[in-house]
Design a protein around this motif. Structure first.
Motif, PDB file in Angstrom:
ATOM      1  N   GLU A 108      -5.978   4.042  -2.089  1.00 55.24           N
ATOM      2  CA  GLU A 108      -6.573   2.712  -2.242  1.00 55.24           C
ATOM      3  C   GLU A 108      -8.066   2.850  -2.554  1.00 55.24           C
ATOM      4  O   GLU A 108      -8.778   3.622  -1.897  1.00 55.24           O
ATOM      5  CB  GLU A 108      -6.398   1.925  -0.944  1.00 55.24           C
ATOM      6  CG  GLU A 108      -4.954   1.645  -0.588  1.00 55.24           C
ATOM      7  CD  GLU A 108      -4.368   0.490  -1.401  1.00 55.24           C
ATOM      8  OE1 GLU A 108      -5.027  -0.552  -1.539  1.00 55.24           O
ATOM      9  OE2 GLU A 108      -3.234   0.647  -1.906  1.00 55.24           O
ATOM     10  N   THR A 118      -4.845  11.125   7.105  1.00 55.84           N
ATOM     11  CA  THR A 118      -5.511   9.964   6.529  1.00 55.84           C
ATOM     12  C   THR A 118      -6.989  10.280   6.346  1.00 55.84           C
ATOM     13  O   THR A 118      -7.629  10.772   7.269  1.00 55.84           O
ATOM     14  CB  THR A 118      -5.353   8.749   7.466  1.00 55.84           C
ATOM     15  OG1 THR A 118      -3.975   8.647   7.829  1.00 55.84           O
ATOM     16  CG2 THR A 118      -5.808   7.467   6.790  1.00 55.84           C
ATOM     17  N   HIS A 151      -5.037  -1.067  -5.093  1.00 63.02           N
ATOM     18  CA  HIS A 151      -4.000  -0.052  -5.233  1.00 63.02           C
ATOM     19  C   HIS A 151      -4.209   0.795  -6.491  1.00 63.02           C
ATOM     20  O   HIS A 151      -3.412   0.736  -7.426  1.00 63.02           O
ATOM     21  CB  HIS A 151      -2.650  -0.749  -5.245  1.00 63.02           C
ATOM     22  CG  HIS A 151      -2.575  -1.916  -4.291  1.00 63.02           C
ATOM     23  ND1 HIS A 151      -2.635  -1.754  -2.924  1.00 63.02           N
ATOM     24  CD2 HIS A 151      -2.483  -3.261  -4.494  1.00 63.02           C
ATOM     25  CE1 HIS A 151      -2.555  -2.952  -2.331  1.00 63.02           C
ATOM     26  NE2 HIS A 151      -2.472  -3.880  -3.266  1.00 63.02           N
ATOM     27  N   SER A 205       0.987   9.167  -0.181  1.00 62.32           N
ATOM     28  CA  SER A 205       1.695   7.894   0.014  1.00 62.32           C
ATOM     29  C   SER A 205       0.787   6.695  -0.198  1.00 62.32           C
ATOM     30  O   SER A 205       1.263   5.595  -0.472  1.00 62.32           O
ATOM     31  CB  SER A 205       2.376   7.845   1.377  1.00 62.32           C
ATOM     32  OG  SER A 205       1.583   8.439   2.365  1.00 62.32           O
ATOM     33  N   THR A 206      -0.517   6.884  -0.060  1.00 64.43           N
ATOM     34  CA  THR A 206      -1.455   5.777  -0.280  1.00 64.43           C
ATOM     35  C   THR A 206      -2.695   6.288  -0.987  1.00 64.43           C
ATOM     36  O   THR A 206      -3.204   7.370  -0.649  1.00 64.43           O
ATOM     37  CB  THR A 206      -1.881   5.164   1.084  1.00 64.43           C
ATOM     38  OG1 THR A 206      -0.768   4.463   1.629  1.00 64.43           O
ATOM     39  CG2 THR A 206      -3.036   4.196   0.929  1.00 64.43           C
ATOM     40  N   THR A 222       0.789  -1.229   0.000  1.00 63.29           N
ATOM     41  CA  THR A 222       0.000   0.000   0.000  1.00 63.29           C
ATOM     42  C   THR A 222       0.827   1.288   0.000  1.00 63.29           C
ATOM     43  O   THR A 222       0.286   2.367   0.185  1.00 63.29           O
ATOM     44  CB  THR A 222      -0.934   0.010   1.224  1.00 63.29           C
ATOM     45  OG1 THR A 222      -0.152  -0.275   2.384  1.00 63.29           O
ATOM     46  CG2 THR A 222      -2.033  -1.025   1.093  1.00 63.29           C
ATOM     47  N   ALA A 223       2.141   1.197  -0.189  1.00 63.50           N
ATOM     48  CA  ALA A 223       2.940   2.428  -0.243  1.00 63.50           C
ATOM     49  C   ALA A 223       3.743   2.527  -1.542  1.00 63.50           C
ATOM     50  O   ALA A 223       4.677   3.327  -1.645  1.00 63.50           O
ATOM     51  CB  ALA A 223       3.870   2.515   0.960  1.00 63.50           C
ATOM     52  N   TRP A 265      -7.554   2.253   8.326  1.00 61.54           N
ATOM     53  CA  TRP A 265      -6.668   1.281   7.672  1.00 61.54           C
ATOM     54  C   TRP A 265      -7.202  -0.136   7.779  1.00 61.54           C
ATOM     55  O   TRP A 265      -7.100  -0.927   6.852  1.00 61.54           O
ATOM     56  CB  TRP A 265      -5.253   1.367   8.268  1.00 61.54           C
ATOM     57  CG  TRP A 265      -4.392   2.313   7.493  1.00 61.54           C
ATOM     58  CD1 TRP A 265      -4.077   3.595   7.822  1.00 61.54           C
ATOM     59  CD2 TRP A 265      -3.757   2.052   6.232  1.00 61.54           C
ATOM     60  NE1 TRP A 265      -3.281   4.142   6.852  1.00 61.54           N
ATOM     61  CE2 TRP A 265      -3.067   3.223   5.871  1.00 61.54           C
ATOM     62  CE3 TRP A 265      -3.703   0.952   5.388  1.00 61.54           C
ATOM     63  CZ2 TRP A 265      -2.335   3.322   4.682  1.00 61.54           C
ATOM     64  CZ3 TRP A 265      -2.977   1.045   4.206  1.00 61.54           C
ATOM     65  CH2 TRP A 265      -2.306   2.221   3.867  1.00 61.54           C
ATOM     66  N   GLU A 284      -3.796   8.610   2.020  1.00 62.02           N
ATOM     67  CA  GLU A 284      -2.879   9.108   3.046  1.00 62.02           C
ATOM     68  C   GLU A 284      -1.876  10.045   2.382  1.00 62.02           C
ATOM     69  O   GLU A 284      -1.336   9.729   1.315  1.00 62.02           O
ATOM     70  CB  GLU A 284      -2.167   7.939   3.727  1.00 62.02           C
ATOM     71  CG  GLU A 284      -1.512   8.343   5.028  1.00 62.02           C
ATOM     72  CD  GLU A 284      -1.422   7.174   6.004  1.00 62.02           C
ATOM     73  OE1 GLU A 284      -2.387   6.933   6.748  1.00 62.02           O
ATOM     74  OE2 GLU A 284      -0.385   6.514   6.004  1.00 62.02           O
TER      75      GLU A 284
END
Ligand code: MLT
Ligand code: ZN
Length: 480
Positions: A259, A229, A387, A256-257, A159-160, A334, A291
């Motif tokens: 999803e 987040t 992703h 950074s994320t 996830t990153a 998360w 995020e």
């Protein structure tokens, strides 16, 4: 005809000696966990599981197996989705567990790197980095049990990736035992080193078919200090892609994320996962877990995120959003994403696809893929999540709620074929982050460029002429 041979009892005794004290398991109850894969799709047999505790012992074992033509199946945390670490049914392949190579050899915070042995769990590596005030960004659902050697052998995603890349991008060097027992030491870890072929990349993603990774020099990063987040209701995947693009621009590429979560996945989580709660007041068809983070104290980041979401609400690309107000709330968001695979298991059989296409084409792919899947499996539930920022979704189907499990599972070959053909039309990949293992060997043969396959077979033959390393994974052991 396979070139590997059935190991006789004298050879097993020799392996017992080479593996060292407590280094060989052969009691049925000890061996049992190694005979089935994480998804319980593949079952095998083995005469023994070797658990050496040093690189030297791994080297001695491989030298002996090379000489005796004994097949070796390396295993890390056994969390593969494709049966990579499961031996075949012949009962002739020995399993080589890296679990006891679990030391951190060095941490160099000033140079942003550490050296971990292959059997360190991913979480252990993350925690050691964290205690040195650094970030090791690889992050995935099974991080508590998967091992760094396996992460590299499968080039894990997670996830990153959007911000930090795949496992391959997070490595400065490797130590590898070659199939003939020689140790290839590429651990120097220079950021710049153009001295011939970059050999480490051969072993990353090779799933133990070219040698055994025994240690990894990991790249570290400054630890995020400001972390925002959000759980966001997006109109549809197209709106999600637009939001991602905008956020990357306005945050200084701090996303950074990103999803994607469809409502059906959230509902499964709410049904099966304890303490899971919907962060928004009403139901929406699509969500994004987002995020943004930076390594400096930056109160402005939250404002930029809120302003961008407000603009998206005005454009009707976003319907509602919740921003985490605390660490526990962030963890709760998360969990809604990370427990999707577990929740989906409770919904009966699933037929999974781990596909990637260009992110901008993903909305169209999801639409077309959904129509196709429902034509082939009426009543099935499409759970396409994951992703989006990497152009990678897990396009999974859950069986019809009241339907018959076996009848649904029998559709798998036909649905895989249709979905993977569709992926090929989109110039995508049928295996974005889960690898080939034994599950997708036929798919690789079907979809990979024949020239690329030839090169892969030539490399395999050059490094492992007797074909002892993880036979039948990635490439068929007896091509043609
Ligand atoms: C995930 O992203 O949750 C994993 O890759 C597992 C899956 O395919 O469901
Ligand atoms: Zn994934």
């Amino acid at each position: 005809v396979s070139t590997t041979r059935n190991p006789d009892p004298a050879f097993i005794d020799r392996l017992r000696e080479l593996a060292g004290p407590h280094g060989l398991l052969d009691a049925p109850e000890d061996v049992a966990p190694y005979l089935v894969d994480h998804r319980r799709l593949h079952h095998g047999r083995t005469p023994c599981v070797l658990r050496p505790d040093t690189t030297e012992r791994v080297a001695a074992i491989l030298a002996a197996c090379h000489e005796a033509r004994c097949a070796v199946v390396p295993v890390g945390g056994n969390t593969s989705y494709c049966g990579g670490p499961t031996p075949d049914a012949s009962g002739t392949q020995v399993v080589l567990s890296l679990a006891r190579l679990d030391r951190i050899r060095s941490v160099d915070a000033a140079d942003f790197q550490l050296v971990a042995e292959a059997g360190c769990t991913l979480r252990q590596v993350q925690e050691v980095a964290d205690s040195a005030d650094r970030l090791f960004p690889l992050s995935l659902g099974s991080e508590g049990s998967c091992q760094i050697g396996g992460n590299l052998s499968t080039n894990a995603g997670g996830t990153a990736v959007l911000r930090y890349g795949m496992a391959r991008d997070l490595v400065l060097g490797l130590e590898v035992v070659l199939p003939d027992g020689r140790v290839l030491d590429q651990l120097k870890g220079l950021r710049k080193d153009n001295t011939g072929y970059d050999l480490k990349h051969l072993f990353i993603g090779a799933e133990g078919t070219l040698g055994v990774i025994t240690a990894v020099r990991c790249k570290l990063f400054p630890r995020p200090v400001t972390l925002e987040t959000a759980f966001v209701a997006v109109r549809d995947p197209l709106a999600a892609v637009a939001l991602l693009e905008r956020l990357r621009e306005v945050t200084g590429d701090a996303v950074s994320t990103f999803e994607l979560v469809p409502r059906i996945a959230l509902e499964m989580v709410l049904r099966h996962i304890e303490r899971a709660a919907d962060p928004l007041d009403r139901a929406y068809p699509w969500y994004a877990l987002i995020e943004v983070s930076t390594s400096r104290d930056d109160p402005g980041l939250r404002e930029v995120l809120m302003a961008t979401l407000s603009e998206a609400i005005e454009r009707e690309e976003v319907a509602d959003a919740a921003l985490a107000a605390s660490g526990p709330q962030r963890d709760a968001f998360w969990r809604l994403r990370e427990t999707i695979p577990e929740a989906q298991r409770h919904e009966g059989a699933s037929i999974k696809h781990d596909v990637s296409v260009a992110p901008r084409r993903m909305p169209e792919f999801i639409r077309e893929g959904t129509e196709l899947a429902l034509r082939l499996a009426p009543g099935a539930r499409v759970v396409a999540y994951g992703h989006l920022g990497d152009g990678n979704v897990h396009f999974n189907l859950s069986q019809p709620p009241a339907g018959d499990r076996e009848a649904f599972e029998s559709l798998a070959p036909q649905i895989h074929r249709a979905m993977h053909d569709l992926v090929a039309r989109y110039d995508g990949s049928f295996s974005a982050e889960h690898g080939i293992g034994q599950l997708k060997v036929g798919e690789l043969e079907r979809y990979e460029d024949p020239v690329a396959l030839d090169v892969m077979r030539a490399i395999k033959h050059a490094l492992d002429p007797h074909g002892i390393m993880n036979p039948g994974k990635v490439l068929r052991s007896n091509p043609g």
